[in-house]
Design a protein around this motif. Structure first.
Motif, mmCIF file in Angstrom:
data_model
loop_
_atom_site.group_PDB
_atom_site.id
_atom_site.type_symbol
_atom_site.label_atom_id
_atom_site.label_comp_id
_atom_site.label_asym_id
_atom_site.label_seq_id
_atom_site.Cartn_x
_atom_site.Cartn_y
_atom_site.Cartn_z
ATOM 1 N N TYR A 240 0.945 -1.101 -0.029
ATOM 2 C CA TYR A 240 -0.145 -0.088 0.105
ATOM 3 C C TYR A 240 0.781 1.037 -0.181
ATOM 4 N N ALA A 241 0.487 2.213 -0.721
ATOM 5 C CA ALA A 241 0.941 3.568 -0.667
ATOM 6 C C ALA A 241 1.035 4.399 0.831
ATOM 7 N N ASP A 242 1.762 5.148 1.091
ATOM 8 C CA ASP A 242 1.784 6.042 2.213
ATOM 9 C C ASP A 242 1.629 5.129 3.609
ATOM 10 N N ASN A 243 2.220 3.882 3.708
ATOM 11 C CA ASN A 243 2.200 3.017 4.723
ATOM 12 C C ASN A 243 3.323 2.814 5.246
ATOM 13 N N TRP A 244 3.569 2.617 6.404
ATOM 14 C CA TRP A 244 4.596 2.307 7.214
ATOM 15 C C TRP A 244 4.805 0.688 7.075
ATOM 16 N N GLY A 245 5.549 0.222 6.275
ATOM 17 C CA GLY A 245 5.351 -1.091 6.004
ATOM 18 C C GLY A 245 6.792 -1.883 5.725
ATOM 19 N N GLU A 246 6.740 -3.238 5.490
ATOM 20 C CA GLU A 246 8.116 -4.119 5.160
ATOM 21 C C GLU A 246 8.574 -3.827 3.739
ATOM 22 N N ASP A 247 7.913 -3.326 3.001
ATOM 23 C CA ASP A 247 8.198 -2.885 1.479
ATOM 24 C C ASP A 247 8.969 -1.627 1.346
ATOM 25 N N MET A 248 9.324 -0.960 2.345
ATOM 26 C CA MET A 248 10.231 0.348 2.575
ATOM 27 C C MET A 248 11.622 -0.309 2.463
ATOM 28 N N LEU A 249 12.192 -0.132 1.165
ATOM 29 C CA LEU A 249 13.545 -0.744 1.032
ATOM 30 C C LEU A 249 14.833 0.067 1.433
ATOM 31 N N GLU A 250 14.463 1.438 1.339
ATOM 32 C CA GLU A 250 15.649 2.162 1.293
ATOM 33 C C GLU A 250 15.254 3.416 2.555
ATOM 34 N N SER A 251 16.295 3.998 2.965
ATOM 35 C CA SER A 251 16.500 5.181 3.842
ATOM 36 C C SER A 251 16.733 6.344 3.226
ATOM 37 N N PRO A 252 15.828 7.420 3.605
ATOM 38 C CA PRO A 252 14.904 7.541 4.521
ATOM 39 C C PRO A 252 13.757 6.983 4.098
ATOM 40 N N LYS A 253 12.861 6.404 4.992
ATOM 41 C CA LYS A 253 11.744 5.240 4.882
ATOM 42 C C LYS A 253 10.345 6.222 4.205
ATOM 43 N N THR A 254 10.444 6.685 3.050
ATOM 44 C CA THR A 254 9.367 7.299 2.535
ATOM 45 C C THR A 254 8.904 6.564 1.478
ATOM 46 N N LYS A 255 9.494 5.710 0.895
ATOM 47 C CA LYS A 255 9.135 5.066 -0.346
ATOM 48 C C LYS A 255 8.598 3.527 -0.114
ATOM 49 N N ASN A 256 7.315 3.283 -0.631
ATOM 50 C CA ASN A 256 6.748 1.818 -0.888
ATOM 51 C C ASN A 256 7.018 1.417 -2.249
ATOM 52 N N PHE A 257 7.438 0.025 -2.262
ATOM 53 C CA PHE A 257 8.027 -0.710 -3.436
ATOM 54 C C PHE A 257 6.850 -1.551 -3.757
ATOM 55 N N PHE A 258 6.753 -1.696 -5.267
ATOM 56 C CA PHE A 258 5.299 -2.349 -5.650
ATOM 57 C C PHE A 258 5.998 -3.103 -6.667
ATOM 58 N N ARG A 259 5.024 -4.626 -6.723
ATOM 59 C CA ARG A 259 5.531 -5.688 -7.853
ATOM 60 C C ARG A 259 4.204 -5.540 -8.808
ATOM 61 N N ILE A 260 4.497 -5.565 -10.195
ATOM 62 C CA ILE A 260 3.250 -5.585 -10.933
ATOM 63 C C ILE A 260 2.878 -7.031 -10.804
ATOM 64 N N ALA A 261 3.646 -7.974 -10.415
ATOM 65 C CA ALA A 261 3.261 -9.338 -10.364
ATOM 66 C C ALA A 261 2.127 -9.762 -9.265
ATOM 67 N N ASP A 262 1.856 -8.787 -8.561
ATOM 68 C CA ASP A 262 0.655 -8.761 -7.405
ATOM 69 C C ASP A 262 -0.497 -8.394 -8.051
ATOM 70 N N ALA A 263 -0.778 -8.061 -9.378
ATOM 71 C CA ALA A 263 -1.893 -7.785 -9.890
ATOM 72 C C ALA A 263 -3.073 -8.886 -9.734
ATOM 73 N N VAL A 264 -4.169 -8.296 -9.743
ATOM 74 C CA VAL A 264 -5.274 -9.450 -9.583
ATOM 75 C C VAL A 264 -6.401 -8.534 -10.373
ATOM 76 N N ASP A 265 -7.418 -9.261 -10.826
ATOM 77 C CA ASP A 265 -8.717 -8.913 -11.774
ATOM 78 C C ASP A 265 -9.876 -8.704 -10.593
#
Length: 309
Positions: A240-265
């Motif tokens: 999710y965007a704007d979320n304190w989560g485990e998908d924040m790979l870089e410091s400072p922790k302001t970015k969430n990262f996403f996989r297109i492979a997680d797409a669903v219909d």
């Protein structure tokens, strides 16, 4: 044939020069491969339709007060996210549940997980205990016309996919400029977006009709009271965007990262997308934070193709 092979080799070399993964062939990018001048960042806001909220129409957030049409609202979001002078983008708010923004890029984003398994990132203003999660949707430009009119948006599933409600809708109603904004939802519930003292402007988008409805995926309510006795939004894991989560790979922790492979219909079935061209973020919670906090509203600033250097 010799000339064609030389041209393909040149294209592959050009893409490798700007590609983090170093393994992507030109055709993997779909209709619009990047070129040497391509930016990794989004380059335009295609649509901006926020829900009511404490930062809507707010001059502190860059509004002029003259945004009384949908196009003026879009132009506002565009100049905030893509400043003409090349300065650092500013945040825009998506308001309460269902508010959204759609951005495009000057090339297609590949779906190979070229950066640590991820394809793109979105910058927000989250911190631990203060997440305002936005659901992320993607679409490929299959007809190549530069518009997100190619059929369905595909949701990127996150940590709370099993607990989420697809097709949830909220209708907002215009009231007085100084009044809380009333809403009803598709489940028969009703409530208001409360006003807080720090923001005195009209919270209802000035360009909308007297009522309007936004539909999307509703995430569970993870908010509560922290150990310090103060309100906490809770954190939402990943996806999710704007979320304190485990998908924040870089410091400072302001970015969430996403996989297109997680797409669903729309039924939640996985969809295999080779590339995307458009990204939509939509506030995924309908939560009122109480006095001094206001509604939880997703904020975003930068959208980045993480396959590119």
């Amino acid at each position: 044939m010799k000339e064609k092979l030389i041209l393909l080799a040149a294209c592959a070399t050009l893409l490798a020069a700007c590609n983090k993964s170093r393994v992507v062939m030109p055709e993997a990018y779909g209709p619009r491969p990047p070129v040497a001048e391509s930016s990794p960042y989004s380059n335009r806001v295609i649509e901006y339709r926020p829900a009511p909220g404490q930062f809507i129409n707010n001059t502190m957030m860059g509004f002029t007060g003259g945004e009384t049409t949908a196009e003026a609202a879009r132009a506002y979001a565009d100049r905030m996210l893509h400043p003409a002078d090349g300065s650092t983008p500013r945040m825009i708010s998506l308001g309460g549940f269902g508010g959204y923004v759609v951005v495009g890029f000057d090339h297609s984003i590949q779906a190979t997980g070229g950066y640590e398994g991820y394809d793109f990132s979105i910058t927000g203003n989250q911190f631990s205990g203060s997440s305002e999660p936005g659901v992320v949707w993607v679409m490929p430009d299959e007809n190549g016309n530069g518009l997100p009119d190619d059929g369905a948006w595909y949701e990127l599933q996150g940590y709370h996919a099993a607990e989420s409600q697809r097709g949830y809708a909220v209708t907002y109603y215009r009231g007085g400029a100084a009044d809380p904004v009333r809403w009803t939802d598709s489940e028969g519930n009703e409530g208001v977006i409360e006003r807080i003292l720090a923001h005195e402007q009209d919270y209802y988008p000035l360009w909308e009709e007297d009522s309007f409805t936004l539909t999307g995926t509703l995430l569970p309510d993870c908010s509560g009271t922290g150990e310090n006795g103060r309100f906490t939004t809770g954190d939402y894991g990943w996806g999710y965007a704007d979320n304190w989560g485990e998908d924040m790979l870089e410091s400072p922790k302001t970015k969430n990262f996403f996989r297109i492979a997680d797409a669903v219909d729309g039924a939640g079935n996985p969809v295999e997308l080779k590339y995307i061209d458009f990204v939509k973020v939509q506030t995924g919670v309908n939560i009122q934070g109480g006095s001094g906090v206001g509604e939880l509203s997703t904020e975003v600033s930068r959208f980045r193709d993480e396959n590119l250097d």
